[in-house]
Design a protein around this motif. Sequence first.
Motif, PDB file in Angstrom:
ATOM      1  N   ALA A 209      38.214  39.938  23.581  1.00 29.83           N
ATOM      2  CA  ALA A 209      37.328  40.756  25.273  1.00 29.83           C
ATOM      3  C   ALA A 209      36.478  39.375  25.913  1.00 29.83           C
ATOM      4  N   SER A 210      36.777  39.867  26.788  1.00 32.52           N
ATOM      5  CA  SER A 210      36.347  38.495  27.319  1.00 32.52           C
ATOM      6  C   SER A 210      36.173  38.913  29.329  1.00 32.52           C
ATOM      7  N   PRO A 211      35.922  38.586  30.449  1.00 31.38           N
ATOM      8  CA  PRO A 211      35.645  39.552  32.225  1.00 31.38           C
ATOM      9  C   PRO A 211      37.294  39.538  32.845  1.00 31.38           C
ATOM     10  N   SER A 212      38.309  39.551  32.906  1.00 31.90           N
ATOM     11  CA  SER A 212      39.565  39.216  33.348  1.00 31.90           C
ATOM     12  C   SER A 212      38.833  38.955  35.336  1.00 31.90           C
ATOM     13  N   GLN A 213      39.626  38.268  35.043  1.00 33.38           N
ATOM     14  CA  GLN A 213      39.469  38.219  36.581  1.00 33.38           C
ATOM     15  C   GLN A 213      40.262  36.504  37.029  1.00 33.38           C
ATOM     16  N   THR A 214      40.570  36.878  38.459  1.00 30.12           N
ATOM     17  CA  THR A 214      41.103  35.450  38.958  1.00 30.12           C
ATOM     18  C   THR A 214      40.272  33.963  39.410  1.00 30.12           C
ATOM     19  N   ILE A 215      40.306  32.898  39.560  1.00 30.07           N
ATOM     20  CA  ILE A 215      39.956  32.406  40.622  1.00 30.07           C
ATOM     21  C   ILE A 215      40.415  31.407  41.066  1.00 30.07           C
ATOM     22  N   ILE A 216      40.781  30.986  42.363  1.00 28.21           N
ATOM     23  CA  ILE A 216      41.529  29.841  42.802  1.00 28.21           C
ATOM     24  C   ILE A 216      40.492  28.847  43.856  1.00 28.21           C
TER      25      ILE A 216
ATOM     26  N   GLY B  77      40.011  25.545  45.850  1.00 30.43           N
ATOM     27  CA  GLY B  77      40.322  24.441  46.722  1.00 30.43           C
ATOM     28  C   GLY B  77      39.057  23.527  47.644  1.00 30.43           C
ATOM     29  N   VAL B  78      39.323  22.735  48.542  1.00 30.04           N
ATOM     30  CA  VAL B  78      38.895  21.891  49.042  1.00 30.04           C
ATOM     31  C   VAL B  78      37.418  22.055  49.092  1.00 30.04           C
ATOM     32  N   ASN B  79      37.377  23.317  49.907  1.00 28.10           N
ATOM     33  CA  ASN B  79      37.010  24.323  50.742  1.00 28.10           C
ATOM     34  C   ASN B  79      35.484  25.417  50.146  1.00 28.10           C
ATOM     35  N   GLY B  80      35.953  25.705  49.494  1.00 29.47           N
ATOM     36  CA  GLY B  80      35.598  27.206  48.620  1.00 29.47           C
ATOM     37  C   GLY B  80      36.670  28.086  48.008  1.00 29.47           C
ATOM     38  N   TYR B  81      36.443  28.584  47.530  1.00 26.62           N
ATOM     39  CA  TYR B  81      37.385  29.410  46.101  1.00 26.62           C
ATOM     40  C   TYR B  81      37.363  31.206  46.636  1.00 26.62           C
ATOM     41  N   LEU B  82      38.453  31.859  46.275  1.00 26.98           N
ATOM     42  CA  LEU B  82      39.165  33.145  45.961  1.00 26.98           C
ATOM     43  C   LEU B  82      38.816  33.955  44.851  1.00 26.98           C
ATOM     44  N   LYS B  83      38.241  34.726  45.214  1.00 18.13           N
ATOM     45  CA  LYS B  83      37.506  35.610  43.289  1.00 18.13           C
ATOM     46  C   LYS B  83      38.666  36.942  43.649  1.00 18.13           C
ATOM     47  N   LEU B  84      39.472  37.295  42.318  1.00 16.23           N
ATOM     48  CA  LEU B  84      40.055  38.336  42.769  1.00 16.23           C
ATOM     49  C   LEU B  84      39.826  38.884  41.228  1.00 16.23           C
ATOM     50  N   ALA B  85      38.611  40.403  41.348  1.00 17.41           N
ATOM     51  CA  ALA B  85      37.589  40.724  40.256  1.00 17.41           C
ATOM     52  C   ALA B  85      38.207  41.358  39.586  1.00 17.41           C
ATOM     53  N   SER B  86      38.173  41.794  38.480  1.00 22.97           N
ATOM     54  CA  SER B  86      39.435  42.138  37.579  1.00 22.97           C
ATOM     55  C   SER B  86      40.687  41.892  37.157  1.00 22.97           C
ATOM     56  N   SER B  87      40.691  42.479  36.181  1.00 25.97           N
ATOM     57  CA  SER B  87      42.590  41.622  35.645  1.00 25.97           C
ATOM     58  C   SER B  87      43.247  41.918  36.631  1.00 25.97           C
ATOM     59  N   PRO B  88      44.259  41.007  36.661  1.00 25.86           N
ATOM     60  CA  PRO B  88      45.585  40.735  38.414  1.00 25.86           C
ATOM     61  C   PRO B  88      46.463  42.818  38.488  1.00 25.86           C
ATOM     62  N   ASN B  89      46.288  43.143  37.530  1.00 18.03           N
ATOM     63  CA  ASN B  89      47.019  44.685  37.322  1.00 18.03           C
ATOM     64  C   ASN B  89      46.988  45.538  38.069  1.00 18.03           C
ATOM     65  N   ILE B  90      44.926  45.450  38.522  1.00 19.89           N
ATOM     66  CA  ILE B  90      44.105  45.881  38.909  1.00 19.89           C
ATOM     67  C   ILE B  90      43.832  45.851  40.246  1.00 19.89           C
ATOM     68  N   ALA B  91      43.267  44.475  40.029  1.00 21.41           N
ATOM     69  CA  ALA B  91      42.961  44.076  42.066  1.00 21.41           C
ATOM     70  C   ALA B  91      42.503  44.891  42.074  1.00 21.41           C
ATOM     71  N   ARG B  92      40.988  44.939  42.176  1.00 19.86           N
ATOM     72  CA  ARG B  92      39.672  46.061  42.555  1.00 19.86           C
ATOM     73  C   ARG B  92      39.277  45.161  43.403  1.00 19.86           C
ATOM     74  N   SER B  93      38.791  44.019  43.824  1.00 14.95           N
ATOM     75  CA  SER B  93      38.224  43.821  45.268  1.00 14.95           C
ATOM     76  C   SER B  93      38.658  42.429  45.334  1.00 14.95           C
ATOM     77  N   VAL B  94      38.191  41.010  46.173  1.00 13.66           N
ATOM     78  CA  VAL B  94      38.213  39.684  46.610  1.00 13.66           C
ATOM     79  C   VAL B  94      36.996  39.369  47.200  1.00 13.66           C
ATOM     80  N   GLU B  95      36.809  38.428  46.409  1.00 17.53           N
ATOM     81  CA  GLU B  95      36.170  37.759  47.030  1.00 17.53           C
ATOM     82  C   GLU B  95      36.277  36.087  47.735  1.00 17.53           C
ATOM     83  N   ILE B  96      35.868  35.899  48.743  1.00 18.98           N
ATOM     84  CA  ILE B  96      36.099  34.865  49.676  1.00 18.98           C
ATOM     85  C   ILE B  96      34.741  34.215  49.735  1.00 18.98           C
ATOM     86  N   VAL B  97      34.876  32.906  49.753  1.00 14.55           N
ATOM     87  CA  VAL B  97      33.770  32.376  49.424  1.00 14.55           C
ATOM     88  C   VAL B  97      34.000  30.850  49.879  1.00 14.55           C
ATOM     89  N   ILE B  98      33.697  30.429  51.114  1.00 14.04           N
ATOM     90  CA  ILE B  98      33.763  29.238  51.634  1.00 14.04           C
ATOM     91  C   ILE B  98      32.101  28.321  52.144  1.00 14.04           C
TER      92      ILE B  98
END
Length: 325
Positions: free
Chosen positions: A234-241, A243-264
């Motif tokens: 087990a480990s924390p489940s997340q997706t981070i995209i 980019g050159v200007n910042g990143y998007l973070k999908l908090a939780s596994s992608p089947n649940i998709a609890r929230s989106v964090e936008i960091v620019i």
Amino acid sequence: MRIGVVGAGNIVKWFLEALTLTENVYCEAICVLESDLELAKSYQSKFAINKIYTDFNLFLADPAIDFVYLGIPNKLHFPYALKALQANKNVISEKPFTSNYDEALQLTHLAKEKKLFLFEAITTIYAPNVLLMKEHLSKVGPIKLVQSNYSQFSSRYNQYLAGQVHPAFDPAMSGGSLYDINIYNIHLSCFLFGIPEKIEYFCNKGFNGIDTSGVVIMQYPDFISVCTGAKDSASPSQTIIQGVNGYLKLASSPNIARSVEIVIEGDTQTLNENEFDNHMVYEMKAFNDMFSRQAYDECYRNLDHSLSVMKILTDARSKAGIIFS
């Protein structure tokens, strides 16, 4: 939309709960094994299901059923979906769509030929926060790296180590972490970015040759998407995209998709459009909407997406030497 459900496991329970939160969708009947009859009766009482079947042929002959939902082991998705389509029933099949690409292609051709709806029940591509993520992709600038991790220690892993093999760890039932859990990461990447140019799969294998965890490397023209899935740890489940200007973070596994964090450029914004705890509600609302509008083209576009993912899964399994018996 009148649905006939096949199966009696936990996924079926979640599905039935999702139906209670979806307008104009009803469970007309449930089809189970004789050994699951008592469980089916409890579902019938709780969810106001009209009929119980233990014979799949009689179930398919019921004119009150518009759609057949398959919440059964992976290996059975193809033969049951095929039989349902041949009986002129629309079909919702749980993920993974089938055991291999050729099976998925056969079902797709048949559904299009008969002008029937055929859906893969993959919550990721219908999740509101995944749609938000797609909407805000351009903010991060040129993408350089995508990291998706869905790792969840299976409650059945210790039993597997002791020699008791459940379907999720059984090659004969099309199990393994790639098909059971990493599939969500792959669906996410393909939904956001399309089909990769090249893929590789590196995995840890158990005593029967099944993958208990692994990493799929997906090469796109300008970036790499790394999809990690594990049932043996087990480990924390997340997706981070990134980019050159910042990143998007999908908090939780992608089947649940609890929230989106936008960091620019140091500024952080958190978005969440989820309304329901049951994440299966969104796909059911989408299916019902397409059915009510008779939106076959939209259905078939999503079906083509599922085909692309099935091709990746089949190729990844082949590259890793995982053989479904």
